[in-house]
Enzyme design. Sequence first.
Site, PDB file in Angstrom:
ATOM      1  N   ASN A   9       0.870  -1.182   0.000  1.00  0.00           N
ATOM      2  CA  ASN A   9       0.000   0.000   0.000  1.00  0.00           C
ATOM      3  C   ASN A   9       0.903   1.227   0.000  1.00  0.00           C
ATOM      4  O   ASN A   9       1.462   1.587   1.028  1.00  0.00           O
ATOM      5  CB  ASN A   9      -0.897  -0.035   1.248  1.00  0.00           C
ATOM      6  CG  ASN A   9      -1.691   1.241   1.424  1.00  0.00           C
ATOM      7  OD1 ASN A   9      -1.799   2.055   0.507  1.00  0.00           O
ATOM      8  ND2 ASN A   9      -2.265   1.419   2.613  1.00  0.00           N
ATOM      9  N   LYS A  11       0.139   4.245  -0.347  1.00  0.00           N
ATOM     10  CA  LYS A  11      -0.508   5.457   0.205  1.00  0.00           C
ATOM     11  C   LYS A  11      -0.248   6.638  -0.741  1.00  0.00           C
ATOM     12  O   LYS A  11      -0.093   6.439  -1.938  1.00  0.00           O
ATOM     13  CB  LYS A  11      -0.032   5.723   1.637  1.00  0.00           C
ATOM     14  CG  LYS A  11      -0.162   4.475   2.521  1.00  0.00           C
ATOM     15  CD  LYS A  11       0.010   4.755   3.970  1.00  0.00           C
ATOM     16  CE  LYS A  11      -0.083   3.439   4.749  1.00  0.00           C
ATOM     17  NZ  LYS A  11      -0.147   3.637   6.190  1.00  0.00           N
ATOM     18  N   HIS A  98      -9.573   1.398   4.962  1.00  0.00           N
ATOM     19  CA  HIS A  98      -8.284   1.622   5.637  1.00  0.00           C
ATOM     20  C   HIS A  98      -8.500   2.640   6.755  1.00  0.00           C
ATOM     21  O   HIS A  98      -9.287   3.578   6.610  1.00  0.00           O
ATOM     22  CB  HIS A  98      -7.249   2.133   4.635  1.00  0.00           C
ATOM     23  CG  HIS A  98      -5.868   2.146   5.207  1.00  0.00           C
ATOM     24  ND1 HIS A  98      -5.439   3.142   6.060  1.00  0.00           N
ATOM     25  CD2 HIS A  98      -4.850   1.270   5.104  1.00  0.00           C
ATOM     26  CE1 HIS A  98      -4.196   2.870   6.427  1.00  0.00           C
ATOM     27  NE2 HIS A  98      -3.813   1.743   5.867  1.00  0.00           N
ATOM     28  N   GLU A 100      -6.911   5.089   7.677  1.00  0.00           N
ATOM     29  CA  GLU A 100      -6.696   6.498   7.296  1.00  0.00           C
ATOM     30  C   GLU A 100      -7.916   7.060   6.574  1.00  0.00           C
ATOM     31  O   GLU A 100      -8.192   8.259   6.649  1.00  0.00           O
ATOM     32  CB  GLU A 100      -5.408   6.615   6.459  1.00  0.00           C
ATOM     33  CG  GLU A 100      -4.180   6.425   7.341  1.00  0.00           C
ATOM     34  CD  GLU A 100      -2.978   5.790   6.669  1.00  0.00           C
ATOM     35  OE1 GLU A 100      -2.910   5.757   5.427  1.00  0.00           O
ATOM     36  OE2 GLU A 100      -2.095   5.288   7.411  1.00  0.00           O
ATOM     37  N   GLU A 167      -5.335  -4.569  10.795  1.00  0.00           N
ATOM     38  CA  GLU A 167      -4.314  -3.551  11.001  1.00  0.00           C
ATOM     39  C   GLU A 167      -4.639  -2.758  12.261  1.00  0.00           C
ATOM     40  O   GLU A 167      -5.480  -1.851  12.230  1.00  0.00           O
ATOM     41  CB  GLU A 167      -4.279  -2.577   9.814  1.00  0.00           C
ATOM     42  CG  GLU A 167      -3.987  -3.231   8.484  1.00  0.00           C
ATOM     43  CD  GLU A 167      -3.469  -2.211   7.470  1.00  0.00           C
ATOM     44  OE1 GLU A 167      -2.345  -2.404   6.992  1.00  0.00           O
ATOM     45  OE2 GLU A 167      -4.169  -1.233   7.183  1.00  0.00           O
ATOM     46  N   GLY A 173       2.571   2.515  10.856  1.00  0.00           N
ATOM     47  CA  GLY A 173       3.603   3.549  10.717  1.00  0.00           C
ATOM     48  C   GLY A 173       4.309   3.912  12.008  1.00  0.00           C
ATOM     49  O   GLY A 173       4.996   4.929  12.083  1.00  0.00           O
ATOM     50  N   SER A 212       3.350  -1.814  10.467  1.00  0.00           N
ATOM     51  CA  SER A 212       4.789  -1.891  10.727  1.00  0.00           C
ATOM     52  C   SER A 212       5.432  -3.216  10.320  1.00  0.00           C
ATOM     53  O   SER A 212       6.375  -3.682  10.964  1.00  0.00           O
ATOM     54  CB  SER A 212       5.090  -1.567  12.193  1.00  0.00           C
ATOM     55  OG  SER A 212       4.714  -0.226  12.480  1.00  0.00           O
TER      56      SER A 212
HETATM   57  P1  PGA Z   1       2.822   0.551   7.655  1.00  0.00           P
HETATM   58  O1  PGA Z   1       1.332   0.768   7.067  1.00  0.00           O
HETATM   59  O2  PGA Z   1       3.323  -0.752   7.082  1.00  0.00           O
HETATM   60  O3  PGA Z   1       3.594   1.728   7.163  1.00  0.00           O
HETATM   61  O4  PGA Z   1       2.689   0.492   9.138  1.00  0.00           O
HETATM   62  C1  PGA Z   1       0.464  -0.305   6.858  1.00  0.00           C
HETATM   63  C2  PGA Z   1      -0.832   0.176   6.267  1.00  0.00           C
HETATM   64  O5  PGA Z   1      -1.301   1.265   6.649  1.00  0.00           O
HETATM   65  O6  PGA Z   1      -1.442  -0.500   5.417  1.00  0.00           O
END
Ligand code: PGA
Length: 254
Positions: A9, A11, A98, A100, A167, A173, A212
């Site tokens: 992903n 983003k 997601h 976000e 997640e 992150g 992460s």
């Molecule tokens: P990350 O994000 O691997 O940077 O923690 C995962 C995600 O949001 O899908």
Amino acid sequence: MVQPLVVGNWKMNGSAELAQSLVSATLAHLKEYTPSVRVAVCPPNVYLASVVAQAKPQAALLGVGAQDCHAKASGAFTGDVSVGMLLDVGVQYVIVGHCERRQYHHETDADVAEKAAAARAAGIMPIICVGETLDEQERSRTIEVVERQVLAAVPQGVQGEVVIAYEPVWAIGTGKVPTLQDIEMVHGAIIGCLKQERAIDADRVTVLYGGSVKAANAFEIAQVAGVGGMLVGGASLVAREFCDIVDAVSKAQA
Ligand code: PGA
């Protein structure tokens, strides 16, 4: 049993140049051997068509997904993209719900359910994201929250494979990852509730872990019971890391 799935992903990151180089490095790596996993990348919408074109000669090795979609087929929804449009440019997957999107775009369980249904109806595989916030985790609400999110987005009578990405919001992150026991417990709960409430057998359910994930922790996470692959954010922007994660998941299945 379906093959595990590793999804990058991206983003809102990258450029046309980075997209091109990430895909070419990933394809070169995947061509070296036949991994026993499915791999896909989810670039920003503006790069979807070019990534699909680039991956097309090796479409069996590398799938392409979008990071979101609108539930309606068309209309006055400035800035949005329908699943029909995604299908039109050759996209196979779409991430829905997601955290976000839930956080910054105020998407509700009902919105996520509509998007997932629209994707399924179009023949695009929704990757349904679920996960608890830090506050919910601290109040021991994880299973309750995750089951609510899963059941809202997966209706009775769904055909074929169901892909969920667990997640934890606090793990995205941040470099923080749940314990392997906690990952096993939550993935088991997701698989169990789909069996019990939706009569979907475990062999039709793929539960990705996300939050992460990096090359250094992918192998141990991939070995956890109930983990059917990874949804990778930050580490998917570095070709070497992403390919190492793919290899780790492939090795864990061996
Ligand atoms: P990350 O994000 O691997 O940077 O923690 C995962 C995600 O949001 O899908």
